[in-house]
Design a protein around this motif. Structure first.
Motif, PDB file in Angstrom:
ATOM      1  N   HIS A  99      16.082  20.816 -11.509  1.00 52.03           N
ATOM      2  CA  HIS A  99      16.399  19.669 -10.836  1.00 52.03           C
ATOM      3  C   HIS A  99      16.086  19.575  -9.323  1.00 52.03           C
ATOM      4  O   HIS A  99      16.538  18.673  -8.604  1.00 52.03           O
ATOM      5  N   ARG A 100      16.001  20.815  -8.785  1.00 54.44           N
ATOM      6  CA  ARG A 100      15.941  20.807  -7.230  1.00 54.44           C
ATOM      7  C   ARG A 100      14.446  20.465  -6.980  1.00 54.44           C
ATOM      8  O   ARG A 100      13.366  20.494  -7.669  1.00 54.44           O
ATOM      9  N   GLU A 101      14.490  19.835  -5.633  1.00 55.02           N
ATOM     10  CA  GLU A 101      13.109  19.624  -5.114  1.00 55.02           C
ATOM     11  C   GLU A 101      12.245  20.779  -5.037  1.00 55.02           C
ATOM     12  O   GLU A 101      12.713  21.874  -4.433  1.00 55.02           O
ATOM     13  N   GLY A 102      10.949  20.533  -5.301  1.00 57.87           N
ATOM     14  CA  GLY A 102      10.026  21.534  -4.866  1.00 57.87           C
ATOM     15  C   GLY A 102       9.837  22.282  -6.404  1.00 57.87           C
ATOM     16  O   GLY A 102       9.365  23.384  -6.336  1.00 57.87           O
ATOM     17  N   VAL A 103      10.695  21.912  -7.322  1.00 63.63           N
ATOM     18  CA  VAL A 103      10.605  22.721  -8.476  1.00 63.63           C
ATOM     19  C   VAL A 103       9.851  21.923  -9.736  1.00 63.63           C
ATOM     20  O   VAL A 103      10.113  20.630  -9.758  1.00 63.63           O
ATOM     21  N   GLU A 104       8.775  22.480 -10.273  1.00 66.90           N
ATOM     22  CA  GLU A 104       8.240  21.618 -11.497  1.00 66.90           C
ATOM     23  C   GLU A 104       8.653  22.497 -12.812  1.00 66.90           C
ATOM     24  O   GLU A 104       8.702  23.745 -13.067  1.00 66.90           O
ATOM     25  N   LYS A 105       9.059  21.577 -13.788  1.00 67.09           N
ATOM     26  CA  LYS A 105       9.310  22.257 -15.076  1.00 67.09           C
ATOM     27  C   LYS A 105       8.404  21.871 -16.080  1.00 67.09           C
ATOM     28  O   LYS A 105       8.007  20.794 -16.302  1.00 67.09           O
ATOM     29  N   HIS A 106       7.752  23.114 -16.683  1.00 69.15           N
ATOM     30  CA  HIS A 106       7.075  22.817 -17.807  1.00 69.15           C
ATOM     31  C   HIS A 106       7.333  23.382 -19.044  1.00 69.15           C
ATOM     32  O   HIS A 106       7.893  24.660 -18.900  1.00 69.15           O
ATOM     33  N   THR A 107       7.523  22.690 -19.965  1.00 65.24           N
ATOM     34  CA  THR A 107       7.973  23.125 -21.441  1.00 65.24           C
ATOM     35  C   THR A 107       7.167  23.545 -22.372  1.00 65.24           C
ATOM     36  O   THR A 107       6.305  22.718 -22.684  1.00 65.24           O
ATOM     37  N   ALA A 108       7.044  24.736 -23.156  1.00 66.12           N
ATOM     38  CA  ALA A 108       6.237  24.853 -24.079  1.00 66.12           C
ATOM     39  C   ALA A 108       7.162  24.784 -25.587  1.00 66.12           C
ATOM     40  O   ALA A 108       8.129  25.621 -25.418  1.00 66.12           O
ATOM     41  N   GLU A 109       6.815  23.941 -26.330  1.00 59.42           N
ATOM     42  CA  GLU A 109       7.282  24.007 -27.778  1.00 59.42           C
ATOM     43  C   GLU A 109       7.196  25.000 -28.451  1.00 59.42           C
ATOM     44  O   GLU A 109       5.961  25.717 -28.083  1.00 59.42           O
TER      45      GLU A 109
END
Length: 47
Positions: free
Chosen positions: A17-27
């Motif tokens: 949830h932080r600025e500058g962070v991208e979350k990519h999820t692999a199922e």
């Protein structure tokens, strides 16, 4: 502050949830490719 007792899933949730962070999820059983143009730190968290 000692974070060693904080669950990994809670740390990841907070960071995502932080600025500058991208979350990519692999199922499960899904391949995901992440491309970056540094400077960057890439963490692979399997939890």
């Amino acid at each position: 502050m000692n974070l060693s007792n904080v669950k990994t899933c809670d740390l990841v949730a907070e960071l995502s949830h932080r600025e500058g962070v991208e979350k990519h999820t692999a199922e499960p059983y899904q391949d995901v490719t992440v491309s970056v143009n540094g400077p960057a730190v890439v963490l692979v968290v399997i939890d």
